[in-house]
Design an enzyme around this catalytic site. Structure first.
Site: not given
Length: 429
Positions: A50-51, A122, A199
């Site tokens: 992920t980031c 989340p 997103e």
């Protein structure tokens, strides 16, 4: 056997390192999984990228000593070096390694958003689920990691339902908006350009509209996608080719694309700033790899913040959620214990199956003898006898099965004794 996780995250590595190690697409993760599963000692593998983190979860195959576990660690480091074309020395000191109990507890924390930059956001649960689904599609998981990943998602669900950690949802995008609000008093009078329609960009847009922003522009390499989101939020889609022109009339720019290179360069802004009469322009780059050249921050009236600069906003959220995080940690610890109870029970499964198979074999043989001796018995009675003997076997086997499944200090002795008592060793000989 051993569970190992090797990774780095926002707490251990700066964005310059994370972006070099990140797997920036599903295809990259799939390719990496295919390579890793072929390496010696790796029986199952999942990659979470992920980031803010890159983590490789491994269930080792036929590895039972520390020396060989260390070899698996070195194998993964060498893989990262080769795959990303980066020297091991550049990233090795930023890595963390967790094994067995610590590895399981760490994954459960990650999935439950207890290890995130903003505790309780989340998005990470969905990212863990997607990472698992990719591994499933590439068939790089089996019994152990399948169960582990499912328990991680179950733990995240418990944390979400049994604590208030998810109230007032926050994310990196929310933190970005918080930083903007600290700088600009009246967002309704400012114009904002979102570069990227993924997103993260959409989340930022939702938060901005909730904060009163009205003049929203959105650009993306796929113009149709930009139009869809712009329509949904009453914004204006801008062709990606018009990015420079749009920068001339924009106050705030949020970048969140998957591009592997700088989308906004220093030279571009050198041309833009005179056209906007050097009015201040504010950039938040929440992309990994970064989309805005860090050199832009050296230009007059250009203010650039990257994902690591959001930490101040993040800290206030962490304080608010600290109590709920403590409750969540107790759930994580409980689920970690349950996982290892299950894992330890696997040692006794072959013995339990063998005992039950032997009992069933004896039952069937005796029923056949009974049927041969009393040939005129009605089928209803035979069925009743069959049901009765099955019930007797199940009741007799219940206590030994529970004892073998339960954890105890002398489990190996218990398994050995069960094999001897039920004559399993003599049959195999």
């Amino acid at each position: 056997m051993s569970l190992i996780v090797i990774g780095l995250n926002h707490k251990t590595a700066p964005v310059e390192i994370r972006e070099k190690i990140a797997f920036n697409s599903k295809e990259a993760i799939k390719e990496a999984l295919k390579e890793l599963i072929q390496r010696e000692g790796i029986g199952e593998v999942v990659i979470i990228s992920t980031c803010n983190r890159v983590e490789i979860y491994v269930y080792t195959a036929n590895v039972s000593d520390l020396k060989r576990e260390n070899q698996v660690e070195e194998t993964i480091k060498a893989f990262l070096s080769n795959f990303h074309n980066i020297e091991i020395g550049e990233f090795e000191n930023y890595l963390y390694v967790y094994k067995d109990t610590e590895a399981v507890e760490h994954l459960f924390k990650v999935a439950s958003s207890l290890d995130s930059m903003i505790v309780g956001e989340p998005q990470i649960t969905g990212q863990v689920k997607e990472s698992y689904e990719i591994a499933l599609s590439e068939r790089t998981t089996s019994l152990i990691l399948n169960y582990l990943m499912n328990r991680a998602l179950f733990t995240a669900k418990r944390v979400r339902n049994e604590t208030r950690i998810g109230e007032n949802p926050v994310s990196v995008s929310y933190a970005a908006v918080g930083l903007i609000k600290k700088v600009f008093d009246e967002l309704s009078k400012k114009s904002i350009l979102l570069v990227g329609a993924g997103e993260m960009a959409e989340l930022a847009l939702r938060h901005l509209i909730g904060s009163g922003i009205k003049n929203v522009y959105l650009t993306n390499r796929t113009f149709q996608r930009a139009e869809e989101i712009a329509k949904e939020f009453n914004g204006v889609a801008v062709p990606f080719g018009n990015l420079k022109e749009q920068l001339v009339k924009t106050d705030i720019v949020i970048c969140s694309t998957g591009a592997p290179h700088y989308v906004i360069t220093e030279q571009m802004l050198k041309e833009v700033m005179p056209l906007r009469k050097h009015k201040p322009i504010f950039f938040i780059d929440i992309s990994v790899p970064r989309n805005v050249d860090p050199a832009c921050n050296e230009l007059d009236n250009v203010y650039l913040y990257n994902i690591d600069d959001l930490q101040d906003v993040v800290d206030s959220n962490i304080l608010e959620r600290k109590k709920e995080a403590e409750k969540a940690l107790s759930i994580v610890q409980e689920e970690t214990e349950k996982f290892f109870q299950w894992l330890n029970s696997l040692e006794s499964v072959p013995v339990i199956v063998s005992i039950r198979n032997k009992a069933e074999q004896v039952r069937q043989e005796e029923i056949e003898k009974f049927k041969a001796k009393y040939k005129d018995l009605p089928p209803e009675l035979i069925n009743s006898i069959d049901y009765l003997t099955q019930s007797i076997i199940n009741k007799i086997m219940h206590s030994p099965t529970v004892a073998l499944k339960n954890n105890c200090e002398n489990k190996e002795i218990l398994i050995f004794s069960a094999r001897r008592l039920f004559g399993l060793d003599s049959e195999e000989e």
